[in-house]
Design a protein around this motif. Sequence first.
Motif, PDB file in Angstrom:
ATOM      1  N   TYR A 320       0.676  -1.282   0.023  1.00 54.51           N
ATOM      2  CA  TYR A 320       0.104  -0.005   0.011  1.00 54.51           C
ATOM      3  C   TYR A 320       1.026   1.340   0.048  1.00 54.51           C
ATOM      4  CZ  TYR A 320      -3.402   3.537   1.480  1.00 54.51           C
ATOM      5  OH  TYR A 320      -4.132   4.740   1.766  1.00 54.51           O
ATOM      6  N   LEU A 321       1.862   1.320   0.792  1.00 52.95           N
ATOM      7  CA  LEU A 321       2.759   2.431   0.895  1.00 52.95           C
ATOM      8  C   LEU A 321       3.470   2.693  -0.256  1.00 52.95           C
ATOM      9  CD1 LEU A 321       3.964   2.170   4.858  1.00 52.95           C
ATOM     10  CD2 LEU A 321       2.148   3.641   3.727  1.00 52.95           C
ATOM     11  N   ALA A 323       2.861   1.569  -3.214  1.00 57.89           N
ATOM     12  CA  ALA A 323       2.424   2.043  -4.313  1.00 57.89           C
ATOM     13  C   ALA A 323       2.171   3.392  -4.393  1.00 57.89           C
ATOM     14  CB  ALA A 323       0.862   1.256  -4.233  1.00 57.89           C
ATOM     15  N   ARG A 324       2.292   3.940  -3.167  1.00 55.05           N
ATOM     16  CA  ARG A 324       2.002   5.462  -3.167  1.00 55.05           C
ATOM     17  C   ARG A 324       3.298   6.237  -3.448  1.00 55.05           C
ATOM     18  NH1 ARG A 324      -2.020   3.000  -2.099  1.00 55.05           N
ATOM     19  NH2 ARG A 324      -4.131   3.742  -2.159  1.00 55.05           N
ATOM     20  N   GLY A 325       4.441   5.628  -3.857  1.00 54.92           N
ATOM     21  CA  GLY A 325       5.604   6.233  -4.270  1.00 54.92           C
ATOM     22  C   GLY A 325       6.540   6.199  -3.041  1.00 54.92           C
TER      23      GLY A 325
END
Length: 369
Positions: A320-321, A323-325
């Motif tokens: 999740y983290l 995937a957000r760069g």
Amino acid sequence: MSAPPSFDVADFPVPTGREEEWRFTPLERLRGLHDGSAAATAGGSVKAEVTTPEGSGVTVETVSRDDARVGKAGTPVDRVAAQAFSAVEKATVITVPAEAVLTEPVRVSVHGEGGVTFGHTVFRIGAFAEVVLVLDHTGDTVRAANVDFVVGDGAKVTVVSVQDWADTAVHCSQHNALVGRDATFKSVVVTFGGDVVRIHPRVTYAGPGGEAELYGLYFTDGGQHQEHRLLVDHSAPNCRSNVAYKGALQGADAHAVWIGDVVIQAAATGTDTYELNRNLVLTDGARVDSVPNLEIETGEIAGAGHASATGRFEDEQLFYLMARGIPEEEARRLVVRGFFAELIQQIGVPDVEERLIAKLTAELERSIA
């Protein structure tokens, strides 16, 4: 069968490691604290300093071991605690007067300067007083100690005990809290350093309506043994307890032990209790032993429960983290800091919280390096 509590070390057999209370502890690394071969040496010393808020009325006394106030909160339950009691001639008694509301903490700093040392500290909190106590352990020593908290009726006490020893230190300590009628006792135990650290917090109630919150945070590195053994003894009606300990482990032979015992006696009707232990394993080679125990002797309670869990990083959280760069290393730091955040917030002393966050960050840097 465990020996009954006693102030006399002779009442406890030398442990072999087969006993239930010792089966997880590396006895050979206690440097003689368990068998009596560790004696206070001429070269053994600690630098102890007590800091009290100006104008608070807090008193600090050095008294003999046979002073009636010493040992009032609880009796040693193992040979090491009894050895510590027998080995000290003097104890420190710190008294907070009744109805005093302290806006700054009372701080006790213990810095080990080598050798074998023993200690006994008593905190007496007057009725309806409010205080934060900070116990800070640093340096290097082989130490056994007893710490008593006698909490007056209606008082509110927060205790923060930090074990930030050098890597070669050994520390065994029994914490005894006697919680008065309608009093609130909160303990936050934070363990980072030391070769072997074994902390034994115990809570009993002197009257109905008492509340106890026991929180703990530990970061166990390669080769370290950190053991926290808790007992909450509900003997009075309408009392509450909540236990939450969390740990992270990294490195070969890192070993954490958490034992949580809650006893609800027949007279303790209306009890409400819960205990939780969670562990996050960061690398291979680390081991956790987590044992929650609940003994109930009455059916007339408000609630009782426990939970224990040990696992690795949640891949979904990292994904999740990332995937957000957010880079993987930073994502791992965020997950671990989030894991401990609620416990750090329980401390309530800004400079201690900042220090622990910095320490946690440094430990995480080592795991990622």
